[in-house]
Scaffold this motif. Sequence first.
Motif, PDB file in Angstrom:
ATOM      1  N   ILE A   3       0.831  -1.209   0.000  1.00  0.00           N
ATOM      2  CA  ILE A   3       0.000   0.000   0.000  1.00  0.00           C
ATOM      3  C   ILE A   3       0.863   1.256   0.000  1.00  0.00           C
ATOM      4  N   ALA A   4       1.962   1.231   0.736  1.00  0.00           N
ATOM      5  CA  ALA A   4       2.853   2.402   0.764  1.00  0.00           C
ATOM      6  C   ALA A   4       3.405   2.695  -0.633  1.00  0.00           C
ATOM      7  N   LEU A   6       1.897   1.951  -3.422  1.00  0.00           N
ATOM      8  CA  LEU A   6       0.784   2.489  -4.209  1.00  0.00           C
ATOM      9  C   LEU A   6       0.556   3.970  -3.896  1.00  0.00           C
ATOM     10  N   ARG A   7       0.680   4.350  -2.614  1.00  0.00           N
ATOM     11  CA  ARG A   7       0.564   5.770  -2.256  1.00  0.00           C
ATOM     12  C   ARG A   7       1.637   6.586  -2.967  1.00  0.00           C
ATOM     13  N   SER A   8       2.847   6.070  -2.951  1.00  0.00           N
ATOM     14  CA  SER A   8       3.944   6.772  -3.635  1.00  0.00           C
ATOM     15  C   SER A   8       3.677   6.865  -5.130  1.00  0.00           C
ATOM     16  N   ALA A  68      -5.275   1.771  -7.945  1.00  0.00           N
ATOM     17  CA  ALA A  68      -4.473   2.179  -6.785  1.00  0.00           C
ATOM     18  C   ALA A  68      -5.260   3.133  -5.895  1.00  0.00           C
ATOM     19  N   VAL A  72      -5.940   2.219  -2.038  1.00  0.00           N
ATOM     20  CA  VAL A  72      -5.440   3.093  -0.971  1.00  0.00           C
ATOM     21  C   VAL A  72      -6.593   3.641  -0.145  1.00  0.00           C
ATOM     22  N   THR A  73      -7.673   4.021  -0.822  1.00  0.00           N
ATOM     23  CA  THR A  73      -8.843   4.534  -0.105  1.00  0.00           C
ATOM     24  C   THR A  73      -9.421   3.470   0.811  1.00  0.00           C
ATOM     25  N   ALA A  75      -7.876   0.913   2.102  1.00  0.00           N
ATOM     26  CA  ALA A  75      -6.933   0.676   3.202  1.00  0.00           C
ATOM     27  C   ALA A  75      -7.081   1.750   4.278  1.00  0.00           C
ATOM     28  N   GLU A  76      -7.223   3.015   3.845  1.00  0.00           N
ATOM     29  CA  GLU A  76      -7.367   4.106   4.816  1.00  0.00           C
ATOM     30  C   GLU A  76      -8.690   4.014   5.557  1.00  0.00           C
ATOM     31  N   THR A 280     -15.480   6.137  -3.663  1.00  0.00           N
ATOM     32  CA  THR A 280     -14.284   6.117  -2.810  1.00  0.00           C
ATOM     33  C   THR A 280     -14.432   6.994  -1.577  1.00  0.00           C
TER      34      THR A 280
END
Length: 292
Positions: A3-4, A6-8, A68, A72-73, A75-76, A280
Motif C-alpha cells: 500500500i505504501a 501504491l501511495r507513492s 491504486a 489506498v482509499t 486501506a485508509e 471512494t
Amino acid sequence: MDIADLRSFLVIARHANLRAAADELHQTPSALSKAVKRLEASLATPVFDRIGKAIRLNAAGERLRERALALVTLAEQTEAEFRGVSLRSHCRLLAPAVLQWGFGAALAARLSERQPQASLNFVTLFEDAALAALARGEGDLALVTGVALGAALPTGLATKPLGEIRMQLAAGRSHALAERSTVPTAEVLQHDFACPQHSMFCGLERGSRADGWRDDRLPRRIRFWLDDLQLLISLVRSGQALAYLPDFALAQHGDLVRLTVPDCPYECVEQVHLVWRPATASGWLAGLMAML
C-alpha cells in the motif's frame, strides 16, 4: 503490492516528476525510484515511460491509477474504522478562490459538526482543474458552478446543489452614486468600473465578460483591469470605481453599497455545486453529503 508503494505511485503520477514527488512525501528520489521498481516487479509490467529525466504514466499506469486509488482509499477507511475515524478524517476541498470565499466557512462548520477532529485542506484550483483533480482522486470534494459541469459529469463523480452566487453592482460609500436608492443604467455607464481580466471561476481570459456583466449590450467604461479580487474590492471601497461583485462580497463588507438598476434587463446568477466521488468516499464524508 504494498500500500505504501501504491501511495507513492499516486503522488509520482500526479507530479510526473520524481523530485517533486519526493519533496511532497519527504523522501529521496532514489527511495521513490525503488518503490516504483518494486511495484513494477510485482505487476510484471512497467507503469511509467522514462524519457531522459522525465517520467510519465504509460497505458498500464493509467489503468493502475484508478485501481491504486480504490485500494489506498479502502486501506485508509479500514484503518480508520479500527483505529477510530476521528484520528484519520481529512478532507481536501478543490475550488476557485472566489467559491472558497463564498462557501468555504459554511462547509468547514458542517464538517466540524460531523467530525470535530477532522481537518480541511483548501486547495485553490479553477473549476476544470478542480474537477479533473477530483476525478483522479487528488481531492475529496470540489466546488464549481453549473456552467463548469456542462452536459455531463466525469465518470464516477456525483453532484449536490449547494446554493447560488448572484452578482450585484457595488459602489463604495464615498462614491457619487452611493446615496441613491436606484440609478438608471445610462447614468451608471457614465462612471468608471473595475473588472477582472480572467473569469473568477474558470480562469479563462474573457475581458469585459469576465465578471458576467453584459458589455455586449451595456458597454461600460472600464478603467481598472485586474485579477486580484481583494484589490478590486479595495478600489470599489475607496470610491474610485464601480464593480460587479458576488453578493457575499457586499454582505461581508459593510462599506460596500448595492446599487439597484431597475431598467437593466440582465442579471448574472451562478448555481454552485458540491462534487464528490461516492465510490471512494469514506463513511463520514458520505454522511456529510447526506446532511447537506
